[in-house]
Design a protein around this motif. Structure first.
Motif, mmCIF file in Angstrom:
data_model
loop_
_atom_site.group_PDB
_atom_site.id
_atom_site.type_symbol
_atom_site.label_atom_id
_atom_site.label_comp_id
_atom_site.label_asym_id
_atom_site.label_seq_id
_atom_site.Cartn_x
_atom_site.Cartn_y
_atom_site.Cartn_z
ATOM 1 N N ILE A 267 -0.620 2.198 -12.458
ATOM 2 C CA ILE A 267 -1.428 1.041 -12.053
ATOM 3 C C ILE A 267 -2.447 1.414 -10.985
ATOM 4 O O ILE A 267 -3.646 1.111 -11.105
ATOM 5 C CB ILE A 267 -0.520 -0.099 -11.563
ATOM 6 C CG1 ILE A 267 0.313 -0.640 -12.731
ATOM 7 C CG2 ILE A 267 -1.365 -1.228 -10.952
ATOM 8 C CD1 ILE A 267 1.338 -1.664 -12.318
ATOM 9 N N LEU A 268 -2.023 2.049 -9.895
ATOM 10 C CA LEU A 268 -2.949 2.351 -8.802
ATOM 11 C C LEU A 268 -4.062 3.285 -9.252
ATOM 12 O O LEU A 268 -5.230 3.108 -8.877
ATOM 13 C CB LEU A 268 -2.195 2.958 -7.618
ATOM 14 C CG LEU A 268 -1.209 2.040 -6.894
ATOM 15 C CD1 LEU A 268 -0.452 2.799 -5.805
ATOM 16 C CD2 LEU A 268 -1.938 0.842 -6.289
ATOM 17 N N GLU A 269 -3.737 4.277 -10.066
ATOM 18 C CA GLU A 269 -4.776 5.184 -10.548
ATOM 19 C C GLU A 269 -5.780 4.433 -11.425
ATOM 20 O O GLU A 269 -6.989 4.647 -11.316
ATOM 21 C CB GLU A 269 -4.147 6.326 -11.347
ATOM 22 C CG GLU A 269 -5.165 7.358 -11.815
ATOM 23 C CD GLU A 269 -4.538 8.453 -12.661
ATOM 24 O OE1 GLU A 269 -4.567 9.617 -12.223
ATOM 25 O OE2 GLU A 269 -4.031 8.141 -13.754
ATOM 26 N N GLY A 276 -0.201 0.896 -2.728
ATOM 27 C CA GLY A 276 0.530 -0.215 -3.306
ATOM 28 C C GLY A 276 1.564 -0.702 -2.301
ATOM 29 O O GLY A 276 2.283 0.101 -1.706
ATOM 30 N N ILE A 277 1.593 -2.012 -2.080
ATOM 31 C CA ILE A 277 2.563 -2.609 -1.153
ATOM 32 C C ILE A 277 3.574 -3.369 -1.999
ATOM 33 O O ILE A 277 3.227 -4.324 -2.706
ATOM 34 C CB ILE A 277 1.856 -3.543 -0.154
ATOM 35 C CG1 ILE A 277 0.839 -2.738 0.661
ATOM 36 C CG2 ILE A 277 2.878 -4.214 0.764
ATOM 37 C CD1 ILE A 277 -0.094 -3.589 1.487
ATOM 38 N N SER A 411 -2.295 -5.580 6.614
ATOM 39 C CA SER A 411 -3.252 -5.565 7.728
ATOM 40 C C SER A 411 -3.677 -4.144 8.078
ATOM 41 O O SER A 411 -4.849 -3.887 8.383
ATOM 42 C CB SER A 411 -2.628 -6.237 8.953
ATOM 43 O OG SER A 411 -2.347 -7.603 8.693
ATOM 44 N N ILE A 412 -2.732 -3.210 8.022
ATOM 45 C CA ILE A 412 -3.056 -1.812 8.314
ATOM 46 C C ILE A 412 -4.041 -1.273 7.285
ATOM 47 O O ILE A 412 -5.032 -0.608 7.625
ATOM 48 C CB ILE A 412 -1.767 -0.969 8.349
ATOM 49 C CG1 ILE A 412 -0.917 -1.334 9.563
ATOM 50 C CG2 ILE A 412 -2.100 0.531 8.370
ATOM 51 C CD1 ILE A 412 0.496 -0.778 9.518
ATOM 52 N N CYS A 413 -3.788 -1.545 6.007
ATOM 53 C CA CYS A 413 -4.692 -1.079 4.957
ATOM 54 C C CYS A 413 -6.080 -1.679 5.131
ATOM 55 O O CYS A 413 -7.099 -0.985 4.984
ATOM 56 C CB CYS A 413 -4.129 -1.436 3.583
ATOM 57 S SG CYS A 413 -2.676 -0.470 3.096
ATOM 58 N N MET A 418 -8.763 0.613 3.304
ATOM 59 C CA MET A 418 -8.120 1.145 2.111
ATOM 60 C C MET A 418 -7.895 0.031 1.091
ATOM 61 O O MET A 418 -7.223 -0.969 1.384
ATOM 62 C CB MET A 418 -6.766 1.773 2.456
ATOM 63 C CG MET A 418 -6.844 3.047 3.253
ATOM 64 S SD MET A 418 -5.171 3.729 3.495
ATOM 65 C CE MET A 418 -5.565 5.209 4.432
ATOM 66 N N ALA A 419 -8.443 0.209 -0.100
ATOM 67 C CA ALA A 419 -8.168 -0.743 -1.172
ATOM 68 C C ALA A 419 -6.678 -0.695 -1.496
ATOM 69 O O ALA A 419 -6.091 0.379 -1.639
ATOM 70 C CB ALA A 419 -8.987 -0.384 -2.405
ATOM 71 N N HIS A 420 -6.055 -1.867 -1.596
ATOM 72 C CA HIS A 420 -4.617 -1.922 -1.808
ATOM 73 C C HIS A 420 -4.277 -3.121 -2.679
ATOM 74 O O HIS A 420 -5.099 -4.001 -2.897
ATOM 75 C CB HIS A 420 -3.887 -2.021 -0.472
ATOM 76 C CG HIS A 420 -4.276 -3.219 0.344
ATOM 77 N ND1 HIS A 420 -5.445 -3.258 1.083
ATOM 78 C CD2 HIS A 420 -3.675 -4.427 0.524
ATOM 79 C CE1 HIS A 420 -5.538 -4.425 1.686
ATOM 80 N NE2 HIS A 420 -4.494 -5.159 1.362
#
Length: 483
Positions: A267-269, A276-277, A411-413, A418-420
């Motif tokens: 999915i992430l790729e 991913g969270i 929040s960190i991403c 960073m796209a998440h």
């Protein structure tokens, strides 16, 4: 995190991953059985209790494990007959890749290597009674509970370099980076190399985290055996663990658990997102089913008079696929291993054992589907005059992650640009056991082509560094910032 510090932490992580990959039964075959030998094992028997006692003594002989369980306990993820599914033993022919099965030589060497590396980095290293390894960065607040990160050291047979190992390497690198930049934390930080998660040798999974969270009773180790007939108790003792004098594995001092892991999916790729969270980990039910018919001559037994166990299994396999497709996502059902007897070209198969793996993020949906499918299996068996027996040997409930910790990760991403995405984990992880006893979070980094449990498993250094940066920031917030 400053750029030079981030590069240093990433270098530590990548070096640990590279070195951990050397500890493999596949590597032992390739070099004539010598394998890779860690500094921790040089000049001593890595399977002796003296080795483990020395590691414990190096930590001052103290244990932060609790002796009394507290709080709600997760349901045991395993219901078992005590025998591993066929073909899961450590003595099988192995292909290329990394093979580190619980309580084997490669596994033992890897754990002792990591203990030595932890000490070199200034962490206090200790083993518990089942072989979980902890590296501790002591906090200045003596009343604080522990912020724990890490993953599992064991692998499937001929697996990849990143599954489990990434979470351990990233955890060590994060603690080293925080220690160098900020000194001792307010609240104690620990990284764990859990002794087992995969269930590749014995007929159970999550032995390491299950003992840490109170799911398992150590006395049950004698009831599990691998396909070679070696009990878990015997294997554990041969590896230098299981002694009453060693620290109890149960933890009642955890404030939070955070696990970094490769996605093991595509999915992430595909979406181009960097992190991913995990919002929840799916529940799993694993069965071993046996169909018994009648073995008979392939040339003289009419088609209408056969009790063909393999034909019955094939119909059940088609039913599993049909019903799973009808139900729709996120449910998945897999029949992954077959053992046919007598497995001869000119004999009608008389018996087949096969595995069924069903997963869903909703417990009610999971239960309803399994009941429906097993009912269909019973009907197929009756129609074909076959005897069906069913053994449920894993029953892991879906595990939601902590919303507050997941919010921190988001929040960190966002702060890092960073796209998440928030996502459900279709694979089981140690985090699901910890989620029942303390707030738990999990983050994923992309996997190339979604391949995992394979020598072709790969996540780029850049992706691994992304996850390390997010993990380090969350650990900083949890362990260093005032509340």
């Amino acid at each position: 995190m400053r750029t030079e510090n981030a590069k240093s932490a990433s270098a530590v992580m990548m070096k640990l991953l590279e070195e951990m990959a050397l500890f493999s039964a596949d590597a032992e075959r390739a070099d004539g059985g010598a394998g890779a030998v860690s500094k921790a094992a040089e000049g001593k028997d890595p399977g002796s209790r003296e080795t483990d006692s020395a590691v414990h003594a190096a930590s001052g002989g103290t244990s932060s494990t609790g002796l009394v369980s507290g709080g709600n306990k997760p349901q045991s993820p395993v219901v078992t007959t005590g025998q591993a599914p066929a073909g899961s033993g450590p003595n099988e022919e192995r292909g290329r890749g990394v093979t580190r099965l619980l309580y084997t030589g490669a596994w033992r060497e890897a754990q002792h290597y990591l203990a030595e590396r932890m000490r070199e980095f200034g962490l206090t290293a200790r083993f518990d009674r089942v072989g979980n390894l902890y590296g501790r960065l002591q906090g200045t607040d003596p009343a604080s509970k522990v912020i724990l990160t890490g993953s599992h050291i064991d692998t499937v047979r001929s697996g990849g370099h990143y599954d489990g190992a990434y979470g351990i390497a990233a955890g060590i690198a994060a603690l080293v980076s925080l220690k160098e930049r900020f000194g001792p934390p307010r609240r104690t930080l620990e990284v764990v190399s859990l002794c087992e998660e995969e269930g590749s040798r014995f007929p159970l999974s999550y032995w390491g985290s299950g003992n840490a969270t109170g799911v398992y009773d150590l006395r049950s180790a004698a009831t599990y055996a691998d396909p070679d007939g070696v009990t878990m108790q015997a294997a554990m003792e041969a590896s230098g663990f299981g002694a009453d004098a060693q620290p109890d594995p149960l933890r009642d001092d955890l404030e939070a658990f955070v696990e970094a892991h490769i996605e093991q999916g595509v999915i992430l790729e595909r979406t181009g997102e960097r992190i991913g969270i995990v919002s929840a980990i799916v529940g799993q039910r694993r069965y071993t089913l046996t169909l018994e018919g009648e073995a008979n001559h392939a040339g003289t037994t009419p088609m209408t008079m056969r009790q063909d166990a393999l034909a019955g299994t094939a119909e059940m396999m088609l039913a599993a696929e049909t019903e799973a497709l009808r139900h729709g996502e996120p449910l998945v059902a897999t029949i992954g291993r077959l053992n046919v007897k007598p497995n001869t070209p000119n004999v009608v198969p008389g018996a087949v054992s096969f595995t069924l793996d069903v997963r869903h993020s909703d417990e009610a949906e999971l239960s309803a589907f399994c009941e429906l499918l097993l009912g269909q299996f019973e009907a197929i068996a009756a129609k074909r005059s076959l005897k069906l027996t069913c053994d449920l040997w894993m029953n892991a409930k879906p595990a939601p992650m902590d919303e507050e910790l997941s919010g921190r990760l988001q929040s960190i991403c966002a702060a890092k640009g960073m796209a998440h995405r928030t996502m459900v984990s279709g694979a089981g992880h140690d985090a699901q056991l910890f989620s029942a006893v303390c707030p738990t979070a999990m983050l994923f980094v992309p996997s190339r082509r979604g391949i995992s449990h394979s020598p072709d498993e790969y996540s780029s250094p850049e992706a691994l560094a992304d996850g390390l940066g997010v993990l380090t920031e969350l650990l900083y917030q949890l362990a260093y910032e005032e509340r």
